[in-house]
Design a protein around this motif. Structure first.
Motif, short mmCIF file in Angstrom:
data_model
loop_
_atom_site.label_atom_id
_atom_site.label_comp_id
_atom_site.label_asym_id
_atom_site.label_seq_id
_atom_site.Cartn_x
_atom_site.Cartn_y
_atom_site.Cartn_z
N GLU A 74 0.82 -1.21 0.00
CA GLU A 74 0.00 0.00 0.00
C GLU A 74 0.85 1.26 0.00
OE1 GLU A 74 -4.08 -1.07 2.30
OE2 GLU A 74 -2.26 -1.06 3.55
N CYS A 78 -2.71 -4.25 -1.87
CA CYS A 78 -2.56 -5.02 -0.63
C CYS A 78 -3.36 -6.31 -0.77
CB CYS A 78 -3.03 -4.21 0.58
SG CYS A 78 -2.85 -5.09 2.15
N THR A 87 -5.67 -7.12 2.35
CA THR A 87 -6.97 -6.45 2.37
C THR A 87 -7.99 -7.18 1.51
OG1 THR A 87 -5.84 -4.34 2.70
CG2 THR A 87 -8.13 -4.25 1.99
N ARG A 124 -11.38 -8.95 2.90
CA ARG A 124 -12.71 -8.62 2.33
C ARG A 124 -13.40 -9.89 1.83
NH1 ARG A 124 -15.23 -4.25 -0.39
NH2 ARG A 124 -17.39 -4.90 -0.67
#
Length: 808
Positions: free
Chosen positions: A318, A340, A343, A347
């Motif tokens: 990131e 990333c 992430t 999710r």
């Protein structure tokens, strides 16, 4: 003028290559630009090149629309753009019907000689008052006719066309509305009949799919692909954007990148955006992903991880800015991509939870969706392997917690069988158990201890501790779970944690209480379950559903938030089992206590909920056989109160209670044996409390036969009662009897003591009120002094009365 000219030039270029998406985009920009220049147009008149484009574009679109074979060969985006642009141009041209009709009558024409060669080429334009003016040069080539003949012929043609103009306009105006209605009806019917066409609402993507995404002759390189990627992403989140088509465009762009061997850097960047677009497919945060999008998401994440594992020269993060990205193949320089992977996986895990929350738990679909958990855990494990070498400590702790959250609530049957010294019945099962690697206890221990040592955030460490305790309790490791809970001191400040952590804490305490119950530690089990069950909101506190409340307490938005916190059905704790464990624990504690303090005015309640169930049972006008779990516990409590342990045992352990509660435990037989032993012990205590006043002595052998306990156990129970001064008796070892001491007051004496206590309290209250009324400050101490002066005579009278009553 220059802006309009450039836009028209772009539209004509798009018409040449049949790029309808580009035509639609540029036409919308042209309309906006023409609207801005409206004041200039009103002064100088309508520009002829603008009317010419409108006419030519409408004719071009009608020609494409009538070409059925050509339409079938078009891709979906081009077809949608053609339909949308045709409707828009027809509606737009209605405001310029007169100008377009005049232009069509005097458009460029050529007159030929008898041998086919050109005679005259004339360029004309029209003014706002529908008169004509020659604005270009007229080139005449005299081959077989004179210039005068040519001029007369052209003049006659102009005059003839001019005189018929009004008639044509009148005829068009009379039938225009009727034609519009008929054409629109035919258009809609034709679009409905053609299965491969669909009505477009709100616009289309700005680029084309497949091999036509780039113009012919364009050199495909990293710069061009990145530019096209940015064009696609610009439409992301805009109103009217077709999200499914956008995902298809990104997939097509990835294929083009692969075909042209542009390297893994640009491919990783496209994959990141594909996964992000899949997550954004549902604009509503509470909505869950559909099955097809969910499968695509898992496949794409697997592909991305494959690329990262196979190419060690790709660095993602990131903190990498877009300016510092390196996507092209340059010598031996590593690729640098902004993104990333952690992430995206987090999710994905959240989307899986939402899918399970929004699926009917009693349907086959829920079972099918639950099978995807193995694949989700597999992706998390792969990410673990990647981040352990290239990730930071914080990222490793985050992904460790994700893996823990998929493990802590699962009972490891194979490890349980190995702990009991059992193996599979068949040789294949035995070989499978021997080939098993680490069991869940070792995995949880390794992951949690890493977080304890490395994590710097309270939330991740708190969640890891709670999961670790839950897993210990689930596998009956009571002492490890209890010690970890006490050392963590979570109960001191858990009220300041966020709601999901509080739900996890409540689940852990419940599992800890159930574990204590299985181990026969009834008091610990009751204490662990007391807060949850006494609230009357166990379902809500465990995140297993919402209770009906008034709208004033919870609005629609808060209800949506709370629904997103709910635990999926396969992680639920059986609420009926929980209540049964609590009520049985309360029964084993409360019934002996009630028997020991039957005449105590200051007797406290151990469990209010248990007393409530007893009162409900006593208020029933007609007593029948128990049906529900609560009725079974109430009936068993009444039997235990009488010292009838066999009847109590029959109410607690029977076929109905086994199917509802006891068969749900992993060690069913052990739990039943523990319950029988506890019922016998507490029934013996209750019997001695209740009937000790009618015995001078009782043989322990008799008690052994009555309650079917071993003699050492009977001796131990009675000895403990004597030591704790619960039973006024002594043991005669030679005769193995219990000798009762008549020091306990009788029923009449107990009632007299209660009356004396109540009268004393009444006198104190009256004197306190009297002192306050008289305004005597410090009256409390004065009253205490007066009571001290009066107390000997009063107390002597009461004691004398009690003694004489006892003597009689």
């Amino acid at each position: 003028r220059s802006e309009l000219t450039n836009l028209i030039k772009t539209i004509r270029n798009a018409m040449k290559i049949r790029d309808m998406s580009k035509c639609l985009e540029e036409f919308e920009q042209l309309c906006r630009a023409f609207l801005k220049s409206k004041t200039i147009v009103d002064k100088e008149g309508m520009p002829p090149f603008y009317i010419r484009l409108l006419s030519d574009l409408e004719d071009y679109l009608n020609q494409l629309w009538e070409d059925k074979e050509g339409k079938k060969k078009m891709n979906k985006n081009n077809a949608k753009a053609l339909s949308t642009l045709r409707q828009k141009i027809r509606k737009y041209n209605r405001d310029y019907e007169t100008e377009i009709a005049s232009y069509k009558e005097v458009r460029l024409f050529a007159m030929t000689t008898q041998d086919g060669r050109f005679l005259v080429i004339c360029c004309c334009c029209f003014l706002a008052n529908n008169t004509y003016q020659v604005f270009g040069n007229i080139f005449v080539t005299f081959l077989s006719q004179s210039p005068g003949d040519c001029g007369n012929r052209m003049h006659e043609s102009f005059n003839g066309r001019h005189t018929s103009e009004k008639k044509k306009e009148d005829r068009k105006k009379r039938h225009k509305r009727k034609e519009r209605v008929e054409e629109e009806a035919e258009e809609e019917a034709q679009e409905e009949d053609e299965g491969e066409w669909e009505k477009v609402k709100g616009g289309v993507p700005l680029v084309k799919v497949g091999n036509q995404m780039f113009a012919k002759g364009t050199e495909i390189n990293t710069t061009v692909v990145v530019k096209k990627l940015n064009e696609i992403l610009q439409a992301r989140g805009k109103k009217g954007t077709d999200r499914a088509a956008q995902i298809e465009l990104l997939h097509a762009l990835a294929n083009i990148s692969n075909e042209n061997i542009l390297g893994e850097g640009i491919l990783v960047k496209i994959k990141f955006n594909i996964i992000a677009s899949l997550y954004d497919y549902n604009p509503n945060l509470a909505a869950f992903m559909k099955a097809d999008m969910w499968k695509k998401c898992l496949d794409c994440i697997d592909e991305l991880l494959d690329i990262l594992f196979n190419n060690n020269n790709i660095f993602i993060g990131e903190n990498i800015t877009e300016d510092s990205e390196n996507l092209a193949i340059i010598d031996s320089q590593p690729f640098r991509v902004r993104g990333c992977i952690l992430t995206l996986v987090e999710r994905m895990d959240e989307e899986f939870t939402k899918i399970m929350q929004n699926t009917d738990p009693h349907s086959q679909e829920y079972v099918d969706n639950l099978k995807d958990e193995g694949r989700v855990c597999g992706i998390i494990d792969r990410l673990l392997g990647y981040l352990e070498t290239k990730g930071s400590t914080e990222e490793v702790c985050r992904v460790y917690l994700r893996r823990i959250m998929h493990t802590y609530y699962k009972f490891d049957y194979k490890a349980h069988r190995r702990a009991l010294g059992l193996q599979g019945e068949t040789k294949s099962e035995q070989d499978a158990e021997e080939s098993e690697g680490e069991d869940s206890a070792f995995i949880m221990d390794r992951l949690c201890k890493f977080i304890y040592a490395k994590d710097r955030t309270d939330r991740i460490r708190t969640c890891a501790i709670l999961c670790h305790i839950y897993h210990h309790a689930l596998h009956s490791r009571w002492y490890q779970a209890r010690d970890l809970m006490l050392m963590s001191h979570l109960q001191d400040n858990i009220q300041h944690a966020d709601p999901p952590v509080q739900i996890l804490y409540n689940r852990t305490m419940v599992q800890l209480g159930i574990c204590a119950f299985r181990q026969g530690m009834i008091k610990d089990a009751h204490n662990a379950l007391l807060d949850i069950q006494s609230s009357g909101r166990a379902k809500e506190l465990l995140g297993q559903g919402l209770l009906m409340r008034n709208m004033q307490e919870r609005n629609a938005e808060q209800e949506k938030i709370e629904k997103r916190r709910q635990v999926p059905f396969h992680m639920h704790i059986n609420l009926e089992l929980l209540e049964c464990v609590y009520l049985v624990s309360a029964m084993l504690l409360e019934i002996p206590y009630m028997a020991a303090h039957e005449f105590d005015a200051r007797r406290r309640m151990i469990s209010k909920q248990f007393h409530h169930q007893l009162r409900v049972g006593e208020r029933q006008p007609l007593l029948g056989p128990p049906e529900s779990m609560r009725e079974h516990v109430v009936a068993a409590s009444k039997s235990m109160k009488m010292g009838d342990w066999r009847t109590c045992h029959s109410f607690i352990i029977n076929e109905k209670m086994n199917s509802k509660v006891w068969d749900l435990f992993p060690e069913t037989q052990c739990v039943r044996e523990m319950l029988v032993r506890k019922i016998q012990e507490e029934s013996l205590r209750t019997y001695l409390f209740t009937y000790s006043s009618v015995y001078d002595s009782i043989s322990m052998e008799t008690l052994k036969e009555m309650f079917e306990l071993e003699l050492p156990m009977v001796h131990s129970i009675i000895s403990k009662m004597i030591i704790n001064e619960e039973l006024m008796a002594s043991l005669d070892q030679p005769t193995q009897t219990v000798v009762m001491h008549r020091t306990e007051p009788t029923s009449l004496q107990n009632m007299a003591l209660q009356l004396a206590e109540k009268l004393g309290g009444l006198v104190e209250n009256n004197e306190r009120v009297f002192d306050l009324k008289q305004g005597v400050y410090g009256g409390y101490f004065n009253r205490a002094f007066r009571l001290d002066q009066m107390a000997p005579q009063k107390y002597f009278d009461v004691n004398l009365t009690i003694s004489s009553s006892h003597d009689r």
